[in-house]
Design a protein around this motif. Structure first.
Motif, PDB file in Angstrom:
ATOM      1  N   HIS A  17       6.747 -13.328 -14.300  1.00 46.84           N
ATOM      2  CA  HIS A  17       6.764 -14.450 -13.364  1.00 46.84           C
ATOM      3  C   HIS A  17       5.309 -14.769 -13.041  1.00 46.84           C
ATOM      4  O   HIS A  17       4.601 -13.918 -12.506  1.00 46.84           O
ATOM      5  CB  HIS A  17       7.535 -14.048 -12.110  1.00 46.84           C
ATOM      6  N   ILE A  18       4.855 -15.973 -13.368  1.00 43.44           N
ATOM      7  CA  ILE A  18       3.426 -16.263 -13.216  1.00 43.44           C
ATOM      8  C   ILE A  18       2.971 -16.211 -11.761  1.00 43.44           C
ATOM      9  O   ILE A  18       1.781 -16.037 -11.490  1.00 43.44           O
ATOM     10  CB  ILE A  18       3.015 -17.619 -13.846  1.00 43.44           C
ATOM     11  N   HIS A  35      -0.696 -13.627 -24.188  1.00 39.85           N
ATOM     12  CA  HIS A  35       0.388 -14.277 -24.948  1.00 39.85           C
ATOM     13  C   HIS A  35       1.686 -13.487 -24.756  1.00 39.85           C
ATOM     14  O   HIS A  35       2.749 -14.071 -24.548  1.00 39.85           O
ATOM     15  CB  HIS A  35       0.041 -14.348 -26.437  1.00 39.85           C
ATOM     16  N   SER A  95       2.537 -11.547 -22.282  1.00 40.03           N
ATOM     17  CA  SER A  95       3.049 -11.750 -20.928  1.00 40.03           C
ATOM     18  C   SER A  95       3.787 -13.074 -20.819  1.00 40.03           C
ATOM     19  O   SER A  95       4.894 -13.140 -20.270  1.00 40.03           O
ATOM     20  CB  SER A  95       1.905 -11.728 -19.904  1.00 40.03           C
ATOM     21  N   LEU A  96       3.187 -14.128 -21.325  1.00 45.03           N
ATOM     22  CA  LEU A  96       3.807 -15.455 -21.235  1.00 45.03           C
ATOM     23  C   LEU A  96       5.138 -15.518 -21.973  1.00 45.03           C
ATOM     24  O   LEU A  96       6.039 -16.244 -21.567  1.00 45.03           O
ATOM     25  CB  LEU A  96       2.858 -16.528 -21.783  1.00 45.03           C
ATOM     26  N   GLU A  97       5.253 -14.787 -23.046  1.00 51.24           N
ATOM     27  CA  GLU A  97       6.485 -14.799 -23.829  1.00 51.24           C
ATOM     28  C   GLU A  97       7.569 -13.893 -23.256  1.00 51.24           C
ATOM     29  O   GLU A  97       8.721 -13.991 -23.649  1.00 51.24           O
ATOM     30  CB  GLU A  97       6.175 -14.428 -25.281  1.00 51.24           C
ATOM     31  N   SER A 142       7.421 -21.550 -12.656  1.00 51.41           N
ATOM     32  CA  SER A 142       6.963 -20.437 -13.484  1.00 51.41           C
ATOM     33  C   SER A 142       7.456 -20.591 -14.920  1.00 51.41           C
ATOM     34  O   SER A 142       6.687 -20.480 -15.879  1.00 51.41           O
ATOM     35  CB  SER A 142       7.445 -19.097 -12.904  1.00 51.41           C
ATOM     36  N   THR A 143       8.732 -20.877 -15.064  1.00 57.11           N
ATOM     37  CA  THR A 143       9.320 -21.031 -16.398  1.00 57.11           C
ATOM     38  C   THR A 143       8.690 -22.207 -17.152  1.00 57.11           C
ATOM     39  O   THR A 143       8.327 -22.077 -18.335  1.00 57.11           O
ATOM     40  CB  THR A 143      10.846 -21.237 -16.279  1.00 57.11           C
ATOM     41  N   PHE A 170      -2.487 -19.983 -14.944  1.00 57.83           N
ATOM     42  CA  PHE A 170      -1.381 -20.308 -15.844  1.00 57.83           C
ATOM     43  C   PHE A 170      -0.609 -21.541 -15.378  1.00 57.83           C
ATOM     44  O   PHE A 170       0.052 -22.190 -16.172  1.00 57.83           O
ATOM     45  CB  PHE A 170      -0.405 -19.139 -15.966  1.00 57.83           C
ATOM     46  N   LYS A 199       4.954 -21.464 -18.072  1.00 58.41           N
ATOM     47  CA  LYS A 199       4.858 -20.507 -19.188  1.00 58.41           C
ATOM     48  C   LYS A 199       5.126 -21.209 -20.512  1.00 58.41           C
ATOM     49  O   LYS A 199       4.377 -21.042 -21.473  1.00 58.41           O
ATOM     50  CB  LYS A 199       5.853 -19.357 -18.987  1.00 58.41           C
TER      51      LYS A 199
END
Length: 185
Positions: A90-91, A81, A83-85, A60-61, A136, A64
């Motif tokens: 957690h994807i 964006h 959410s990813l930041e 996940s990390t 993602f 991202k």
């Protein structure tokens, strides 16, 4: 469950209970996946199953960070964006299992893996499980580091990272737009 009920009832699940999915259930989902048609009946699938929480967190990390680094500005809505930041996003939505479907590189790799993925997600719904294809994760899993993390053979392309688990909440039906039809002839 009738096939029509599975087709109309399956939805993307983004909230999971902590209950693990038993190995035999995952194997039955994969058995359903491999019943899918494939180009010239190659059946070129590879399935990587991850249930290790630390590895799911690492992927996940990494995914991202890869998306943030490689996404062209304006290519995704701003809320994605954000959410990813967010460190708390957690994807995989803390699902207990990730099944990544890969296919041998070739003219129909994407199609072959996608057909298997739909079967897998419908079978999951039939068994009372939630699922969600995690776009993602795809680009990072295509990298040498991503393929190595899942042991994906060099001549395979990861196509469908699908999380599986028991839904923490009921999933509401999502209205569908009417199709655009063109009757020719």
């Amino acid at each position: 469950m009738e096939l029509t009920e599975a087709i109309y009832g399956r939805r993307a699940t983004r909230a999971y209970s902590e209950a693990p999915v038993p190995k035999d259930v995952i194997e039955s989902l994969i058995d359903a996946a491999i019943q899918a048609p494939s180009a010239i009946n190659e059946q070129p699938w590879d399935f990587a199953i991850v249930q290790d929480r630390q590895l799911l967190d690492k992927i996940s990390t990494m995914a991202k960070a890869h998306m943030i680094e490689t996404m062209p500005s304006g290519s995704f809505p701003e809320h994605l964006h954000e959410s990813l930041e967010s460190p708390s996003f957690h994807i995989f939505y803390h699902a207990p299992a990730l099944i990544t479907i890969s296919a041998r590189e070739g003219a129909w790799a994407i199609e072959n893996a996608t057909l298997a993925a739909e079967n897998l997600m419908l079978a999951a719904h039939e068994k009372g499980l939630g699922s969600c294809w995690i776009g993602f994760a795809q680009r990072w899993l295509e990298t040498p580091e991503g393929k190595q993390a899942l042991g994906i053979p060099d001549d395979f392309v990861p196509v469908a990272p699908i999380i599986i688990g028991y839904s923490a909440t009921p999933i509401a039906s999502v209205p569908r737009r009417p199709p655009h039809l063109r009757w020719i002839g």
